[in-house]
Scaffold this motif. Sequence first.
Motif, short mmCIF file in Angstrom:
data_model
loop_
_atom_site.label_atom_id
_atom_site.label_comp_id
_atom_site.label_asym_id
_atom_site.label_seq_id
_atom_site.Cartn_x
_atom_site.Cartn_y
_atom_site.Cartn_z
N UNK A 2 5.71 -1.64 -10.08
CA UNK A 2 6.31 -2.95 -9.82
C UNK A 2 7.68 -3.11 -10.46
N UNK A 3 8.25 -2.01 -10.94
CA UNK A 3 9.59 -2.08 -11.52
C UNK A 3 10.26 -0.72 -11.42
N UNK A 4 11.58 -0.73 -11.59
CA UNK A 4 12.32 0.52 -11.60
C UNK A 4 11.89 1.44 -12.73
N UNK A 5 11.56 0.87 -13.88
CA UNK A 5 11.11 1.68 -15.01
C UNK A 5 9.79 2.38 -14.68
N UNK A 6 8.86 1.64 -14.08
CA UNK A 6 7.59 2.25 -13.69
C UNK A 6 7.80 3.31 -12.61
N UNK A 7 8.74 3.07 -11.70
CA UNK A 7 9.03 4.04 -10.65
C UNK A 7 9.55 5.34 -11.26
N UNK A 8 10.45 5.24 -12.22
CA UNK A 8 10.98 6.44 -12.87
C UNK A 8 9.87 7.24 -13.54
N UNK A 9 8.97 6.57 -14.23
CA UNK A 9 7.85 7.26 -14.87
C UNK A 9 6.93 7.88 -13.83
N UNK A 10 6.60 7.13 -12.78
CA UNK A 10 5.72 7.65 -11.74
C UNK A 10 6.32 8.89 -11.07
N UNK A 19 3.43 7.24 -4.33
CA UNK A 19 3.86 6.06 -5.06
C UNK A 19 4.07 4.90 -4.09
N UNK A 20 3.62 3.71 -4.49
CA UNK A 20 3.84 2.48 -3.73
C UNK A 20 4.61 1.53 -4.64
N UNK A 21 5.73 1.01 -4.14
CA UNK A 21 6.57 0.06 -4.88
C UNK A 21 6.22 -1.34 -4.40
N UNK A 22 5.69 -2.14 -5.30
CA UNK A 22 5.18 -3.46 -4.99
C UNK A 22 5.91 -4.50 -5.81
N UNK A 27 15.05 -4.86 -7.03
CA UNK A 27 16.52 -4.88 -7.01
C UNK A 27 17.04 -3.91 -5.95
N UNK A 28 18.27 -4.12 -5.51
CA UNK A 28 18.86 -3.28 -4.46
C UNK A 28 18.87 -1.80 -4.88
N UNK A 29 19.25 -1.52 -6.12
CA UNK A 29 19.28 -0.13 -6.58
C UNK A 29 17.89 0.50 -6.60
N UNK A 30 16.90 -0.30 -6.94
CA UNK A 30 15.52 0.20 -6.95
C UNK A 30 15.04 0.47 -5.52
N UNK A 31 15.38 -0.43 -4.61
CA UNK A 31 15.01 -0.22 -3.21
C UNK A 31 15.69 1.03 -2.65
N UNK A 32 16.96 1.22 -3.01
CA UNK A 32 17.68 2.41 -2.55
C UNK A 32 17.01 3.68 -3.06
N UNK A 39 9.31 6.87 -1.28
CA UNK A 39 8.27 6.01 -1.85
C UNK A 39 7.98 4.89 -0.85
N UNK A 40 6.71 4.55 -0.67
CA UNK A 40 6.37 3.42 0.19
C UNK A 40 6.77 2.12 -0.50
#
Length: 186
Positions: A2-10, A19-22, A27-32, A39-40
């Motif tokens: 649920x965050x860019x930090x969690x995405x980086x770790x995942x 990985x699913x981003x919920x 943020x735009x950078x995270x979506x990019x 990532x879904x």
Amino acid sequence: VVSGFEMELALKLCPPSDIVFNGPLKRAGELERAARDGITINIDLAEELETLEALRTSGRITTARLGLRVNPGLPVFAARDRSFVQAHAAKQRSAKFGWPLDDGLAGHMAERISASGFSFETVHAHLNSQITDATLFLAALDPVLCFVAGLRASGRQIRELNVGGGFGVPGMQRSKRGWWSALKAT
């Protein structure tokens, strides 16, 4: 995640396709980053889809794997206190997470995602946590299943239904701590 930090770790721990981003605050950078890595991305806000379309138009991404987060708006808790059940039902109906199924908004957003040209293969619903009544859980899941069946019947290739939430243990209670609990105890 649920965050860019969690995405980086995942991304360090598992393949992007797992990985699913919920969550409603992407943020735009995270979506990019999520789109580029495959990532879904579950769409929680119309602005997220608009941001992804703008990223594609600018050439920063070419595609994205999208899901739609829906909200059946049904209560999943039972109680002897009818006012609690009514308050919970109202809260579920107005929850900020997921597109409501009963007023056409989820269907409208599914149309927008399909028209975007991005891959749309996932539907997600978080039914709640600490659920102790399987009958209510299944009742809340039913409109989600009907929605997915409708999407598939209309030709959409929905391949995954992601159901979040969890069952509690009847009779177990967490101890209440903090100033609010102390105030209520006096």
